[in-house]
Each structure stands twice: as structure tokens, then as C-alpha cells.
Scaffold this active site. Structure first.
Site, PDB file in Angstrom:
ATOM      1  CE  LYS A  28      -1.918   2.651   3.089  1.00  0.00           C
ATOM      2  NZ  LYS A  28      -1.890   3.963   2.404  1.00  0.00           N
ATOM      3  N   GLY A  34       7.173   4.671   8.191  1.00  0.00           N
ATOM      4  CA  GLY A  34       6.288   5.813   8.408  1.00  0.00           C
ATOM      5  C   GLY A  34       6.485   6.384   9.802  1.00  0.00           C
ATOM      6  CB  SER A  35       4.309   8.514  11.855  1.00  0.00           C
ATOM      7  OG  SER A  35       3.148   7.717  11.943  1.00  0.00           O
ATOM      8  CB  THR A  36       7.390   7.034  16.054  1.00  0.00           C
ATOM      9  OG1 THR A  36       8.654   7.252  15.405  1.00  0.00           O
ATOM     10  CG2 THR A  36       7.627   6.236  17.316  1.00  0.00           C
ATOM     11  N   GLY A  81       3.682   3.147  13.685  1.00  0.00           N
ATOM     12  CA  GLY A  81       4.541   1.979  13.930  1.00  0.00           C
ATOM     13  C   GLY A  81       4.190   1.288  15.241  1.00  0.00           C
ATOM     14  CD  GLU A 115      13.238   3.894   7.895  1.00  0.00           C
ATOM     15  OE1 GLU A 115      13.151   4.778   8.781  1.00  0.00           O
ATOM     16  OE2 GLU A 115      13.222   4.125   6.691  1.00  0.00           O
ATOM     17  CB  CYS A 154      13.139   8.735   8.355  1.00  0.00           C
ATOM     18  SG  CYS A 154      13.847   7.736   7.047  1.00  0.00           S
ATOM     19  CD  GLU A 157      10.454  12.012  11.755  1.00  0.00           C
ATOM     20  OE1 GLU A 157       9.365  11.456  11.980  1.00  0.00           O
ATOM     21  OE2 GLU A 157      11.367  11.478  11.107  1.00  0.00           O
TER      22      GLU A 157
HETATM   23  P1  NAI Z   1       1.840   7.812   8.591  1.00  0.00           P
HETATM   24  O1  NAI Z   1       2.696   6.939   9.435  1.00  0.00           O
HETATM   25  O2  NAI Z   1       0.431   8.037   8.997  1.00  0.00           O
HETATM   26  O3  NAI Z   1       1.790   7.223   7.097  1.00  0.00           O
HETATM   27  C1  NAI Z   1       2.662   6.250   6.562  1.00  0.00           C
HETATM   28  C2  NAI Z   1       1.864   5.150   5.877  1.00  0.00           C
HETATM   29  O4  NAI Z   1       1.104   4.430   6.860  1.00  0.00           O
HETATM   30  C3  NAI Z   1       0.837   5.647   4.860  1.00  0.00           C
HETATM   31  O5  NAI Z   1       0.791   4.737   3.777  1.00  0.00           O
HETATM   32  C4  NAI Z   1      -0.463   5.608   5.644  1.00  0.00           C
HETATM   33  O6  NAI Z   1      -1.607   5.479   4.838  1.00  0.00           O
HETATM   34  C5  NAI Z   1      -0.268   4.362   6.486  1.00  0.00           C
HETATM   35  N1  NAI Z   1      -1.065   4.283   7.709  1.00  0.00           N
HETATM   36  C6  NAI Z   1      -1.608   5.288   8.435  1.00  0.00           C
HETATM   37  N2  NAI Z   1      -2.253   4.812   9.503  1.00  0.00           N
HETATM   38  C7  NAI Z   1      -2.124   3.472   9.485  1.00  0.00           C
HETATM   39  C8  NAI Z   1      -2.565   2.406  10.338  1.00  0.00           C
HETATM   40  N3  NAI Z   1      -3.248   2.642  11.444  1.00  0.00           N
HETATM   41  N4  NAI Z   1      -2.231   1.139  10.004  1.00  0.00           N
HETATM   42  C9  NAI Z   1      -1.507   0.875   8.904  1.00  0.00           C
HETATM   43  N5  NAI Z   1      -1.082   1.829   8.060  1.00  0.00           N
HETATM   44  C10 NAI Z   1      -1.367   3.115   8.342  1.00  0.00           C
HETATM   45  O7  NAI Z   1       2.584   9.191   8.420  1.00  0.00           O
HETATM   46  P2  NAI Z   1       1.946  10.636   8.058  1.00  0.00           P
HETATM   47  O8  NAI Z   1       0.728  10.881   8.865  1.00  0.00           O
HETATM   48  O9  NAI Z   1       1.837  10.711   6.585  1.00  0.00           O
HETATM   49  O10 NAI Z   1       3.107  11.607   8.561  1.00  0.00           O
HETATM   50  C11 NAI Z   1       3.165  12.021   9.918  1.00  0.00           C
HETATM   51  C12 NAI Z   1       4.598  12.114  10.387  1.00  0.00           C
HETATM   52  O11 NAI Z   1       5.218  10.846  10.330  1.00  0.00           O
HETATM   53  C13 NAI Z   1       5.504  13.000   9.564  1.00  0.00           C
HETATM   54  O12 NAI Z   1       5.394  14.329   9.940  1.00  0.00           O
HETATM   55  C14 NAI Z   1       6.855  12.428   9.876  1.00  0.00           C
HETATM   56  O13 NAI Z   1       7.329  12.975  11.073  1.00  0.00           O
HETATM   57  C15 NAI Z   1       6.598  10.964  10.065  1.00  0.00           C
HETATM   58  N6  NAI Z   1       6.926  10.178   8.869  1.00  0.00           N
HETATM   59  C16 NAI Z   1       8.075   9.451   8.863  1.00  0.00           C
HETATM   60  C17 NAI Z   1       8.436   8.753   7.730  1.00  0.00           C
HETATM   61  C18 NAI Z   1       9.688   7.960   7.677  1.00  0.00           C
HETATM   62  O14 NAI Z   1      10.240   7.778   6.590  1.00  0.00           O
HETATM   63  N7  NAI Z   1      10.173   7.430   8.764  1.00  0.00           N
HETATM   64  C19 NAI Z   1       7.628   8.799   6.510  1.00  0.00           C
HETATM   65  C20 NAI Z   1       6.394   9.544   6.641  1.00  0.00           C
HETATM   66  C21 NAI Z   1       6.097  10.213   7.779  1.00  0.00           C
END
Ligand code: NAI
Ligand code: MG
Length: 486
Positions: free
Chosen positions: A193, A245-247, A250, A267, A301, A398
Site C-alpha cells: 500500500k 512511516g511515523s512512530t 509503527g 522503519e 527520516c 521529528e
Molecule cells: P503515517 O505513518 O500516517 O503514514 C505512513 C503510511 O502508513 C501511509 O501509507 C499511511 O496510509 C499508512 N497508515 C496510516 N495509519 C495506518 C494504520 N493505522 N495502520 C496501517 N497503516 C497506516 O505518516 P503521516 O501521517 O503521513 O506523517 C506524519 C509524520 O510521520 C511526519 O510528519 C513524519 O514525522 C513521520 N513520517 C516518517 C516517515 C519515515 O520515513 N520514517 C515517513 C512519513 C512520515
């Protein structure tokens, strides 16, 4: 959109725009789900818009998958695993991956343009960094497919089954490659996804996969929001979950699969320390700091979002940094001159501007480049803070944007203590002329990746991943195979 750049040239003429053409990019009006090798309508009939964050204009409609669509994708993935993929000789799996890698190279220009349109990152980055790394990743893991026993001598390796993979928006196609290539090389099948703001290049990859003749169902791509991701994580027939994605998300994922035998890699976020000693090559270090935090609008990240400068060179480094920031071109991501493109979404722009306010309210001193910003789209000026305390939120949390928090230090002990004193541990940078200092610090910094006299360098042969709240498991290199094998 004009890029004014008075500071660099010293005169009042703006750069002439040099936009990349998007006329060759084939984008459909509406995208369905890629399940079992076919395009399938979402069972709810729901679609959502993906926009260009630099113009706020709609690009296409993307299908929203619900739990029953996810179930269909997992079933098709299981069927492909049981009937074809797990039975195929390893060298045949490798051939498919080599073919996909070559097809990505052939279509790299179109993929770079779409990545920039959908996500906002500068075309220079998507063209020179993201897409070349995507094909490099497929080439690298293609080579491993029939050599797994050499990666794990004296052990019998076995694939896991169906891998559910959820990726973010900061390196959309690259994260898809990081997830799909090792999974397939190790003999697993995939349900992936992409993030809701950047689904397009993953869907273009689905077209490439279809053209490559990869057996139906080996890779399934389902689009949607968090609920779609959660349905993948919770599906009982998924054997492995890989998330970037976000902590916060995670942690949710880790809780939701606790007590199952699903294998997990996470990650997550970071708050990397970039450490400059007084014996560092200062001008080179300035470029490294700039690259570390302003690369990809700070949507990284492992961004070097905390700068630690040795006290006796702090004034020099900060004044050089400010001068260099004034020369950065912020604006149209499709323009080949642009250094800093659009912030990925309105929501992320708000997160960043909120943190800038928090920094000011906490008493830190702000500096922003004086560049003008385009009238439309999501943009922010490159920003740095001095007079930052260890307790300030801008030095602990972050931000995921082009915002740098600067602190000073006197001794190695002090900087190690400060650098490690955050919940994250993904990456760090060290700038010094002395090899001994580099080795000393790489031992002491609690970070998965430590760059020496460089920053944000990626290579498929090198493992990547974090400590502490930055997650666990490694992606890339030989280590990256481990996550997809029994
Ligand atoms: P997010 O963690 O919500 O999104 C990442 C992915 O997870 C997306 O595909 C999203 O649709 C999916 N997702 C969201 N909720 C989920 C759930 N409950 N179960 C499974 N999958 C889910 O990140 P978001 O809201 O886009 O960004 C928020 C913050 O996260 C950013 O400001 C940044 O600090 C951090 N982030 C860190 C990343 C990294 O590379 N470590 C990448 C993106 C965001
Ligand atoms: Mg978009």
C-alpha cells in the site's frame, strides 16, 4: 513561478525558469486496484483525488481499498505464492527482477516526472537520486535471488509467504523498491500500500510489473488511507509486515500484531545529529549540512535535523550556513534549477509551520532565507534556529521539514551525550579531519547509520535501519534479506 535569487548573483535578475516537460508522462484519469495481475474496481466504488502539491491541482483519482479488497489482494497473493512463485527456481525469480529493473531504467524519465508532480520533490532529486536508486535496488536484489545460501552459509533458507508492506510519501517509488525487491528475491509474494498522497508511481510500477510478465498475484498494489493499511496488518493470512512511516503508526502496528507469528520490520522517525568539529573541512561540511536537512524538503527520516557545532567555529559555520541558505532556490519542483520543492501536503506544511512557531515560542532564535515563495502550493522557506536548548521540542521531535536546530559543544563526551539524548536513533553525521574521531564516534553514537564527512548517501548494498524509537530490522544489503526469510 519565478525563482528569484538576488543573493547568489548579486544583481537583481531572477533565474530563467527551466521546467522539465511533463507531456510524455502518461497518467490515467482514474486508477483501480492492482490485484491478481488485473485492474480491479474498489468494492465500495470509492475514489479519492491525488493532487500536485506545487499547484494544488488534481492529477488523478485513486481507488480506495477497503477490508474486502485487501482480502482479495491477500488471497491472490497467497494463490500466487502457493501455485507459482514458491515453486519457481530461484534463478527464474532473479530474471523477473532483472527485467523489472531494466524496464524501470527505460521509463525513468516518465517515473521521475510523475514522482515530482505527485509528491512535490524537485525534479533534480527524483531524476538523479530516487529513480536511479529504484532500479539499482531491483538490480541488486535480482542478483541475490539464486545466491541466498551464500548469504546465510550452513543454514537452510525459506521464504515467509505473503508480505504486507506499507510505505510513506517521502520517497514513494524508492520505498516501494526497498520493500518489493528483497521480498520477491527471497521468494515471497506481496501486497503493498503506497501513501495516500503519492500513489501514482507505485501504480506505474504495477503497469511495469504487468508488462514484465511477472506471474499474476505475485505483486498486488492496493491504494487507500490508514484504514487500508490497518486491514493489511490485521489480515490473518499475512506472514510478514514491513512498515515505513511515523512512530505513532509503527507503535499501533506493533500492538496490533502482538501475539501473532507475523514477522515485523519497522522503519520509523528520526532526529539525526550532524556533528561538526573545528578541524572539519568547513565548506564541505556546509554543503553536507545543507544536503542533510534541505534535501527533499527535509522529508527524510534520516535528515540531519540537529546540528552540533564545536563552539570555537560556531560563528563561522552559522554565518556561512546563512549565506548558503540565501542561495537556495525554493519553488516549482519541475524546474531543474530548484533546490527545495513543495511540501508534500497541506497537513505536513501545517506540521512544519506549527513547529516553527513552537521554536520561536520556546525562545530559540529563528533565521529564514529571504526568498519569495510561489503564490499557490505548499512551500516553506529553509529555516534554522540558534540558541536551541536540549529540552526544546524543536531539538527532540521529528519535524520532517526544512528546519534545522543548532546547538554547540566543547568536548566529544558532551556531544555524544547530547546527540544520543533523544528517543530516536536512525542516523548521524560526523565531520572531522581525524579518522580516529570518526571511529570513536561511530562506536558511541546510538544510530543505525553514521556518515563520515558526507551525508544522505544511499546505496542498495548498504543496510539501513534504526535503534530505539526509530524502529528495528534492516533494509538494503545482505542484511535486508534476513527480514524476508525463515
Ligand atoms: P503515517 O505513518 O500516517 O503514514 C505512513 C503510511 O502508513 C501511509 O501509507 C499511511 O496510509 C499508512 N497508515 C496510516 N495509519 C495506518 C494504520 N493505522 N495502520 C496501517 N497503516 C497506516 O505518516 P503521516 O501521517 O503521513 O506523517 C506524519 C509524520 O510521520 C511526519 O510528519 C513524519 O514525522 C513521520 N513520517 C516518517 C516517515 C519515515 O520515513 N520514517 C515517513 C512519513 C512520515
Ligand atoms: Mg499527490
Amino acid at each position: 513561478m519565478k525563482n528569484e535569487n538576488k543573493a547568489l548573483s548579486g544583481w537583481d535578475a531572477p533565474y530563467a525558469a527551466a521546467p522539465e516537460s511533463s507531456s510524455h508522462a502518461k497518467i490515467k484519469k482514474q486508477y483501480d486496484l492492482f490485484i491478481g495481475g488485473k485492474w480491479v474496481k474498489p468494492s465500495s466504488g470509492k475514489y479519492f483525488d491525488t493532487i500536485n502539491p506545487a499547484t494544488e491541482l488534481k492529477i488523478a483519482e485513486i481507488a480506495e481499498a477497503n477490508a474486502s479488497d485487501v482480502d482479495l489482494a491477500v488471497k491472490s497473493s497467497r494463490k500466487a505464492y502457493d501455485t507459482v512463485w514458491s515453486k519457481l527456481p530461484a534463478k527464474e525469480r532473479g530474471k523477473y527482477l532483472f527485467r523489472i529493473a531494466r524496464m524501470i531504467q527505460e521509463r525513468s524519465r516518465e517515473l521521475a516526472v510523475i514522482e515530482t508532480m505527485d509528491g512535490g520533490k524537485s525534479i533534480r532529486e527524483s531524476r538523479d537520486i530516487d529513480i536511479p536508486l529504484v532500479s539499482a535496488h531491483f538490480f541488486y536484489y535480482a542478483g541475490w535471488a539464486d545466491k541466498l545460501e551464500y548469504a546465510f552459509p550452513n543454514r537452510k533458507v525459506q521464504s515467509l509467504g505473503v508480505a504486507g508492506q506499507i510505505i510513506p510519501w517521502n520517497f514513494p517509488l524508492l520505498m516501494a523498491a526497498w520493500k518489493i525487491a528483497p521480498a520477491l528475491a527471497c521468494g515471497n509474494t506481496v501486497v503493498l500500500k503506497p501513501a495516500e498522497t503519492t500513489s501514482l508511481t507505485a501504480l506505474k510500477l504495477a503497469e511495469i510489473i504487468q508488462d514484465s510478465g511477472l506471474p499474476d498475484g505475485v505483486v498486488n498494489i492496493v491504494t487507500g488511507f490508514g484504514a487500508t493499511g490497518a486491514a493489511i496488518v490485521k489480515h490473518p493470512d499475512v506472514n510478514k509486515v514491513a512498515f515505513t512511516g511515523s512512530t505513532d503508526v509503527g507503535k499501533l502496528i506493533q500492538k496490533s500484531i502482538a501475539g501473532t507469528d507475523k514477522k515485523l520490520t519497522l522503519e520509523l522517525g528520526g532526529k539525526a545529529a550532524n556533528i561538526i568539529f573545528d578541524d572539519a573541512p568547513i565548506d564541505q561540511a556546509i554543503e553536507g549540512i545543507i544536503n542533510g536537512i534541505f534535501f527533499n524538503q527535509g522529508h527524510v527520516c534520516c535528515a540531519g535535523s540537529r546540528l552540533f557545532v564545536q563552539e570555537n567555529v560556531a560563528d563561522l559555520v552559522i554565518s556561512k550556513l546563512k549565506r548558503r541558505m540565501e542561495t537556495l532556490i525554493v519553488g516549482d519542483p519541475m524546474d531543474k534549477n530548484t533546490d527545495i520543492g513543495a511540501i508534500n501536503s497541506k497537513q505536513q506544511l501545517k506540521t512544519i509551520t506549527d513547529y516553527i512557531e513552537i521554536g520561536k515560542n520556546e525562545g530559540a532564535e529563528m533565521f529564514q532565507s529571504s526568498c519569495s515563495l510561489p503564490g499557490k502550493g505548499f512551500f516553506v522557506r529553509p529555516t534554522l534556529f540558534t540558541n536551541v536548548a536540549q529540552s526544546h521540542r524543536i531539538s527532540r521531535e521529528e519535524i520532517f521539514g526544512p528546519v534545522l536546530a543548532i546547538q554547540t559543544f566543547r568536548t566529544i563526551e558532551e556531544v555524544v551525550e547530547k546527540a544520543n539524548n533523544v528517543p530516536y536513533g536512525l542516523s548521524a553525521g560526523v565531520w572531522t579531519d581525524k579518522g580516529s574521531k570518526i571511529f570513536n564516534l561511530t562506536q558511541k553514537l546510538r544510530a543505525g547509520v553514521v556518515w563520515a564527512n558526507t551525508y544522505n548517501k544511499f546505496d542498495p548494498t548498504s543496510p539501513f535501519g534504526g535503534y530505539k524509537e526509530s524502529g528495528f530490522g534492516r533494509e538494503g544489503g545482505m542484511h535486508g534479506l534476513d527480514a524476508y526469510l525463515k
